[in-house]
Design an enzyme around this catalytic site. Structure first.
Site, PDB file in Angstrom:
ATOM      1  N   TYR A  50      -0.721  48.031  39.951  1.00  0.00           N
ATOM      2  CA  TYR A  50       0.712  48.050  40.263  1.00  0.00           C
ATOM      3  C   TYR A  50       1.507  48.434  39.032  1.00  0.00           C
ATOM      4  O   TYR A  50       1.016  48.391  37.906  1.00  0.00           O
ATOM      5  CB  TYR A  50       1.178  46.689  40.811  1.00  0.00           C
ATOM      6  CG  TYR A  50       1.217  45.589  39.779  1.00  0.00           C
ATOM      7  CD1 TYR A  50       2.375  45.332  39.052  1.00  0.00           C
ATOM      8  CD2 TYR A  50       0.100  44.818  39.514  1.00  0.00           C
ATOM      9  CE1 TYR A  50       2.415  44.327  38.087  1.00  0.00           C
ATOM     10  CE2 TYR A  50       0.122  43.819  38.567  1.00  0.00           C
ATOM     11  CZ  TYR A  50       1.285  43.574  37.859  1.00  0.00           C
ATOM     12  OH  TYR A  50       1.316  42.583  36.901  1.00  0.00           O
ATOM     13  N   CYS A  51       2.748  48.815  39.261  1.00  0.00           N
ATOM     14  CA  CYS A  51       3.706  49.097  38.192  1.00  0.00           C
ATOM     15  C   CYS A  51       5.031  48.472  38.619  1.00  0.00           C
ATOM     16  O   CYS A  51       5.048  47.486  39.342  1.00  0.00           O
ATOM     17  CB  CYS A  51       3.810  50.603  37.928  1.00  0.00           C
ATOM     18  SG  CYS A  51       4.455  51.547  39.322  1.00  0.00           S
ATOM     19  N   ARG A  52       6.137  49.039  38.210  1.00  0.00           N
ATOM     20  CA  ARG A  52       7.436  48.470  38.586  1.00  0.00           C
ATOM     21  C   ARG A  52       7.795  48.800  40.032  1.00  0.00           C
ATOM     22  O   ARG A  52       8.082  47.943  40.827  1.00  0.00           O
ATOM     23  CB  ARG A  52       8.531  48.960  37.635  1.00  0.00           C
ATOM     24  CG  ARG A  52       9.891  48.289  37.914  1.00  0.00           C
ATOM     25  CD  ARG A  52      10.959  48.660  36.938  1.00  0.00           C
ATOM     26  NE  ARG A  52      11.773  49.806  37.240  1.00  0.00           N
ATOM     27  CZ  ARG A  52      12.501  50.004  38.327  1.00  0.00           C
ATOM     28  NH1 ARG A  52      12.494  49.153  39.290  1.00  0.00           N
ATOM     29  NH2 ARG A  52      13.228  51.074  38.476  1.00  0.00           N
ATOM     30  N   ILE A  78       5.809  45.913  41.535  1.00  0.00           N
ATOM     31  CA  ILE A  78       6.093  44.498  41.328  1.00  0.00           C
ATOM     32  C   ILE A  78       7.429  44.104  41.951  1.00  0.00           C
ATOM     33  O   ILE A  78       7.653  42.929  42.255  1.00  0.00           O
ATOM     34  CB  ILE A  78       6.038  44.148  39.822  1.00  0.00           C
ATOM     35  CG1 ILE A  78       5.832  42.633  39.626  1.00  0.00           C
ATOM     36  CG2 ILE A  78       7.247  44.674  39.081  1.00  0.00           C
ATOM     37  CD1 ILE A  78       5.477  42.236  38.212  1.00  0.00           C
TER      38      ILE A  78
END
Length: 88
Positions: A50-52, A78
């Site tokens: 995952y990332c932002r 996220i």
């Protein structure tokens, strides 16, 4: 919440330190050594990334998949995580 899955936070170290999913390791997809760092992971174990917001994790997922990993991606990053976050 699956111990057999390795959770990867593909954001920068500063973003990771501000709050990350519990149990995640930070491997910045934009770092020069992303492939070297991910090569140390167990290829027989699935990875979740995952990332932002989902953009960088899609890049990371493609690279990990090409390297032979079974990849799960948190599609909207996220920002869509309903659980608690850890901070450093």
């Amino acid at each position: 919440a699956n111990d057999s899955v390795k959770l990867i936070d593909a954001r920068t170290a500063s973003e990771y330190n501000e709050g990350h999913i519990p149990g995640a390791v930070n491997i910045d997809v934009k770092s020069d050594d992303f492939d070297k760092q991910t090569a140390t992971l167990d290829v027989s174990r699935p990875v979740a990334v995952y990332c932002r917001s989902g953009r960088r994790s899609k890049v990371a997922a493609a690279r990990l998949s090409k390297a032979g990993y079974e990849v799960i991606e948190l599609n909207n990053g996220i920002l869509s995580w309903p659980g608690k976050l850890e901070t450093r």
